[in-house]
Design a protein around this motif. Sequence first.
Motif, mmCIF file in Angstrom:
data_model
loop_
_atom_site.group_PDB
_atom_site.id
_atom_site.type_symbol
_atom_site.label_atom_id
_atom_site.label_comp_id
_atom_site.label_asym_id
_atom_site.label_seq_id
_atom_site.Cartn_x
_atom_site.Cartn_y
_atom_site.Cartn_z
ATOM 1 N N PRO A 221 0.782 -1.246 0.000
ATOM 2 C CA PRO A 221 0.000 0.000 0.000
ATOM 3 C C PRO A 221 0.806 1.283 0.000
ATOM 4 N N LEU A 222 1.981 1.301 0.647
ATOM 5 C CA LEU A 222 2.753 2.530 0.761
ATOM 6 C C LEU A 222 3.770 2.720 -0.352
ATOM 7 N N SER A 223 3.902 1.727 -1.216
ATOM 8 C CA SER A 223 4.868 1.854 -2.323
ATOM 9 C C SER A 223 4.387 1.056 -3.534
ATOM 10 N N MET A 224 3.130 1.252 -3.904
ATOM 11 C CA MET A 224 2.526 0.462 -4.970
ATOM 12 C C MET A 224 3.162 0.777 -6.322
ATOM 13 N N LYS A 225 3.225 -0.257 -7.175
ATOM 14 C CA LYS A 225 3.834 -0.129 -8.497
ATOM 15 C C LYS A 225 2.848 -0.646 -9.554
ATOM 16 N N GLY A 226 3.185 -0.415 -10.804
ATOM 17 C CA GLY A 226 2.366 -0.946 -11.880
ATOM 18 C C GLY A 226 1.161 -0.105 -12.216
ATOM 19 N N GLY A 227 1.252 1.211 -11.966
ATOM 20 C CA GLY A 227 0.194 2.113 -12.410
ATOM 21 C C GLY A 227 -1.011 2.229 -11.511
ATOM 22 N N HIS A 271 10.160 -1.972 14.968
ATOM 23 C CA HIS A 271 8.846 -1.354 15.035
ATOM 24 C C HIS A 271 8.892 -0.006 15.746
ATOM 25 N N VAL A 272 8.235 0.985 15.144
ATOM 26 C CA VAL A 272 8.096 2.305 15.757
ATOM 27 C C VAL A 272 6.912 2.263 16.709
ATOM 28 N N GLN A 273 7.162 2.599 17.955
ATOM 29 C CA GLN A 273 6.102 2.522 18.951
ATOM 30 C C GLN A 273 5.075 3.633 18.757
ATOM 31 N N LEU A 274 3.832 3.222 18.574
ATOM 32 C CA LEU A 274 2.737 4.180 18.544
ATOM 33 C C LEU A 274 2.396 4.583 19.979
ATOM 34 N N ASP A 275 1.900 5.794 20.149
ATOM 35 C CA ASP A 275 1.397 6.200 21.462
ATOM 36 C C ASP A 275 0.075 6.922 21.278
ATOM 37 N N ALA A 276 -0.495 7.352 22.376
ATOM 38 C CA ALA A 276 -1.819 7.976 22.304
ATOM 39 C C ALA A 276 -1.814 9.214 21.418
ATOM 40 N N HIS A 277 -0.716 9.989 21.455
ATOM 41 C CA HIS A 277 -0.649 11.219 20.663
ATOM 42 C C HIS A 277 -0.522 10.921 19.164
ATOM 43 N N SER A 278 -0.178 9.681 18.819
ATOM 44 C CA SER A 278 -0.145 9.310 17.407
ATOM 45 C C SER A 278 -1.555 9.297 16.822
ATOM 46 N N PHE A 279 -2.551 9.058 17.674
ATOM 47 C CA PHE A 279 -3.927 8.893 17.211
ATOM 48 C C PHE A 279 -4.804 10.117 17.439
ATOM 49 N N ILE A 280 -4.617 10.797 18.557
ATOM 50 C CA ILE A 280 -5.502 11.917 18.882
ATOM 51 C C ILE A 280 -4.671 13.116 19.321
ATOM 52 N N LYS A 314 9.187 7.878 8.149
ATOM 53 C CA LYS A 314 9.599 6.847 7.207
ATOM 54 C C LYS A 314 9.740 5.496 7.907
ATOM 55 N N SER A 315 10.142 5.521 9.161
ATOM 56 C CA SER A 315 10.297 4.271 9.912
ATOM 57 C C SER A 315 8.951 3.571 10.093
ATOM 58 N N MET A 316 7.906 4.352 10.364
ATOM 59 C CA MET A 316 6.585 3.764 10.519
ATOM 60 C C MET A 316 6.087 3.212 9.198
ATOM 61 N N GLN A 317 6.338 3.929 8.120
ATOM 62 C CA GLN A 317 5.943 3.444 6.798
ATOM 63 C C GLN A 317 6.658 2.138 6.465
ATOM 64 N N GLN A 318 7.945 2.067 6.780
ATOM 65 C CA GLN A 318 8.704 0.849 6.521
ATOM 66 C C GLN A 318 8.191 -0.309 7.353
#
Length: 333
Positions: A221-227, A271-280, A314-318
Motif C-alpha cells: 500500500p505505501l509503495s505500490m507499483k504498476g500504475g 517497530h516504531v512505537q505508537l502512542d496515544a498522541h499518534s492517534f488523537i 519513514k520508519s513507521m511506513q517501513q
Amino acid sequence: MMDIVAGLSSLSFESGLTDDEKKLLYLRARSARLTFCGCAHAAFVCQLLHSLRCSIKNYTGVPDSVASAEHGELAVGILGMGRLGKQLLVGLLQKTSINPSHIKISTRNPDSIEKSLPKEVECFFDNRRLAAWADVLFLCCLPSHLPKISRDLRCHLPKRCLVYSFTSAVPVTRLAQLLGHDFIIKPQYEFVPCDTEDLWLSCGHLTKALTDPFLIEASCPLSMKGGITLSLKWVCAVLYSLLNICTSASLGSSQTITLINGVFKEKCENHVQLDAHSFISSSVPLSDESFPWISLTDVQTKETPLLRFVSSSKSMQQCISAVYKSQLVKPLK
C-alpha cells in the motif's frame, strides 16, 4: 507435454478484436490489478483485526466455551458472491489464519455456489442476519443494488462491525449516510501512467498470484507499483479501526496501545512505537479510560494526527510495509 497451439496468433484473445477494441486492452490489466490489490489489501486488514481480536481475547481471559461474536475470533461476512466476492474468499482463505467456520456469505443464489465452497463456510441469503453477526462485513455488490442492500442493513449493523466497501462510484460519505454507520473503510484506488502495468496480467489466477513475491511487492500500500496507487488515508483508517475495536471491548488507552503495538512487533523488528498522541491531538484519556470512538468517515476525508504522523515517519511506513509483505508471504499467527 508440448502445447501445440502455443504462439498461434490466430487463437489469441486479441485476434478477434477490431482496431478500436484493441485500444481498450489496457482495461484487462486495470481489472487484474484492482482485483489483486483489493483482495490482498482486504486480507491484510482482516489478519490485523484477527490478530488484535485474539490478543484481546487472551488479555481478557474469555474462554472458548463462552466466546461470542464480541469476544471470540474475528467473524467475517461477505455480501455478494460475484466475481469479486469469490476472489475475495480465495484471498481470505489463502492469506489469513481466520478459521473458515468464521466466514459467512450472503448471496441471492446460495444454492448455485454452495457446492464450490469449503464445507465450513456457511452460505445463505439473509443480509440482516449477516450484518448482525459479522465483525467485518465486505460489500461486494453492484452500485445499482446498494440502495436496497442499505435498507436491509440500516439499523442492523452493530457499532463494532467494520464495513469494508468494494462498491465503486459510491464515496464513503454517501455510504455512511445510506447505512447510518460511520465505521466504514472504502479504498480509493487511482491509476497513473506506467510502463509496467502489464505485470498484473500474470495474476489471472488469484491463488497462484498471491504466491508471487513480485506482485506482493508491487501491491504494498505505501509503495505500490504498476500504475496503481492507494491513499495514505486508507492506512490511517485501518489503524484507527484497530483503535475502535479496543474501544468497543472497553479496554483502557494504555492497554489499547500495548496491544496494537504488539500486533506490529510480531513481524517488524524495528517497530516504531505508537502512542496515544499518534492517534488523537486532544487530551489523552487516563490509562484505564477508553479512547473516544473514531469516525472512519472523518479519517478518510479529513487530516488527522495519525495521517501527519505516518506521513512524516519513514520508519513507521517501513514497518507497515514489512508487516504487509510478511503477512502476504506467510499469514500472521
